[in-house]
Design an enzyme around this catalytic site. Structure first.
Site, PDB file in Angstrom:
ATOM      1  N   GLY A 191      -0.157  11.620  -5.675  1.00 42.90           N
ATOM      2  CA  GLY A 191      -1.430  11.713  -6.456  1.00 42.90           C
ATOM      3  C   GLY A 191      -2.483  13.234  -6.686  1.00 42.90           C
ATOM      4  CD  GLU A 247      -0.973   1.374  -4.461  1.00 38.54           C
ATOM      5  OE1 GLU A 247      -0.645   2.921  -5.098  1.00 38.54           O
ATOM      6  OE2 GLU A 247      -1.358   0.573  -4.849  1.00 38.54           O
ATOM      7  CG  MET A 248      -6.897   3.627  -4.624  1.00 39.29           C
ATOM      8  SD  MET A 248      -8.359   4.638  -3.990  1.00 39.29           S
ATOM      9  CE  MET A 248      -9.329   3.604  -5.200  1.00 39.29           C
ATOM     10  CB  ILE A 307       5.915   9.654  -2.962  1.00 37.13           C
ATOM     11  CG1 ILE A 307       5.380  11.081  -4.552  1.00 37.13           C
ATOM     12  CG2 ILE A 307       7.023   9.584  -3.765  1.00 37.13           C
ATOM     13  CD1 ILE A 307       6.619  12.197  -3.436  1.00 37.13           C
ATOM     14  CB  SER A 328      -2.306   7.649   5.004  1.00 35.25           C
ATOM     15  OG  SER A 328      -3.245   7.251   4.949  1.00 35.25           O
ATOM     16  CG  ASP A 329      -5.842   4.940   6.034  1.00 39.99           C
ATOM     17  OD1 ASP A 329      -4.915   5.653   4.735  1.00 39.99           O
ATOM     18  OD2 ASP A 329      -6.448   4.052   6.046  1.00 39.99           O
TER      19      ASP A 329
HETATM   20  N1  HPA Z   1      -7.814   2.465   0.786  1.00 44.08           N
HETATM   21  C1  HPA Z   1      -7.135   2.715  -0.910  1.00 44.08           C
HETATM   22  N2  HPA Z   1      -5.848   3.496  -1.513  1.00 44.08           N
HETATM   23  C2  HPA Z   1      -5.670   4.273   0.178  1.00 44.08           C
HETATM   24  C3  HPA Z   1      -6.333   4.194   1.363  1.00 44.08           C
HETATM   25  C4  HPA Z   1      -7.297   3.051   1.779  1.00 44.08           C
HETATM   26  O1  HPA Z   1      -8.139   2.538   2.992  1.00 44.08           O
HETATM   27  N3  HPA Z   1      -6.215   5.136   2.479  1.00 44.08           N
HETATM   28  C5  HPA Z   1      -4.216   5.573   1.552  1.00 44.08           C
HETATM   29  N4  HPA Z   1      -4.755   5.597   0.583  1.00 44.08           N
END
Ligand code: HPA
Length: 235
Positions: free
Chosen positions: A20, A179-180, A88, A203-204
Site C-alpha cells: 500500500g 484490510e482495505m 502485500i 499487524s494488529d
Molecule cells: N483495519 C483495516 N485495515 C487494516 C487494519 C484494520 O484494523 N489493520 C491493518 N490493516
C-alpha cells in the site's frame, strides 16, 4: 504512460508486487531488486522495476482503500500488459485465533463496497483470488517451510467506526481479519481475466489492541516480502 502512472511503455514487468505504502515499495526495491529503476513517481506513488534472481519484477504502491487500488491495478493490467499482481499488506485480526506476524494468503475477500457492482456489474459481496498466484504462493510457502494460513478476509472501506462488533459481511463469509484493498483488486482481475493474489501479515489483534510496534514493522514484513518474491518466480 497512464493517467496515474508515468512509467514509459515497456518499463513495468508482467508481475507486480503491490504494497500500500510508497515508502515500503522503495524499501523493498532497494533491499531485494537488482538494477532497480524508479519508473514512476506521480503523486509520490513510487514504482520500481528491476530483477529478482534474474526475473523482471516491478514493485509499486497501491495507496489505501478500494478506490486507490482500483485505479492502480486497472491501469497496470490494461495499459502496461501486467498479468500478475500480488498485493502485500497488513491486516487486523478479528479474533485471538490469529497471532501477530501470522501470514495470510487471501482466498476470498468480502466487502460492503459497491466497487465491483458499479465498476463491472459483479454482484457478489465476496470475490475469490484470481488465477494461479494463490496456488504458487501456497506451494512456495511449503517449499520455504513457512506457515501460511489460507483464509477469507474482509476488505473494509472503513478504518474507524462506532460499533465494536464484527461487521455482518465479515461474519457471513467467515473473514478472520480486515484490510482495505483485496476486494477491488480481485474484482478488477476477475473482470479483466488477469491474475491477482493478496498476502497479508497480521499487524494488529483488534479485540486485544495488540500491535506490531513501529520499530518491529519493517523487519516483521520481510518474510511476507520474500515469500511474494519467491512465488513471483513461478509466474
Ligand atoms: N483495519 C483495516 N485495515 C487494516 C487494519 C484494520 O484494523 N489493520 C491493518 N490493516
Amino acid at each position: 504512460m497512464s493517467i496515474h502512472i508515468s512509467a514509459p511503455a515497456g518499463s513495468i514487468a508482467r508481475t507486480v508486487l503491490l504494497p500500500g505504502d510508497p515508502l515500503r515499495a522503495k524499501y523493498m526495491a532497494e533491499r531485494f531488486l537488482q538494477n532497480s529503476q524508479l519508473v514512476s513517481q506521480t503523486r509520490n506513488i513510487f514504482y520500481y522495476t528491476g530483477t529478482y534472481k534474474d526475473k523482471p519484477i516491478t514493485i509499486g504502491a497501491s495507496g489505501m482503500g478500494c478506490p486507490s487500488i482500483g485505479i492502480y491495478s486497472y491501469e497496470l493490467y490494461t495499459e502496461y500488459d501486467v498479468d500478475n499482481i500480488i498485493r502485500i499488506g497488513t491486516c487486523g485480526a478479528y479474533s485471538t485465533d490469529l497471532k501477530l506476524f501470522d501470514l495470510v494468503n487471501v482466498d476470498e475477500a468480502a466487502s460492503e463496497s459497491s466497487f465491483a457492482r458499479y465498476a463491472w456489474g459483479i454482484k457478489d459481496e465476496c470475490i475469490r483470488h484470481q488465477g494461479k498466484a494463490f496456488k504458487h504462493i501456497k506451494k512456495t510457502a511449503r517449499k520455504m517451510n513457512m506457515s501460511l494460513l489460507n483464509r477469507n478476509v474482509h476488505s473494509s472501506d472503513i478504518f474507524y467506526r462506532k460499533s465494536k462488533k464484527i461487521p455482518k459481511v465479515a461474519e457471513a463469509y467467515e473473514c478472520v481479519a480486515v484490510e482495505m484493498e483485496a476486494f477491488a483488486l480481485f474484482a478488477n482481475a476477475e473482470h479483466l481475466e488477469k491474475t491477482a493474489a493478496c498476502l497479508l501479515t497480521v499487524s494488529d489483534i483488534i479485540p486485544t489492541h495488540e500491535k506490531i510496534s513501529a520499530d518491529e514493522r519493517e523487519k516483521s514484513l520481510l518474510p511476507m516480502m520474500e515469500l511474494a518474491l519467491e512465488a513471483a518466480l513461478r509466474m
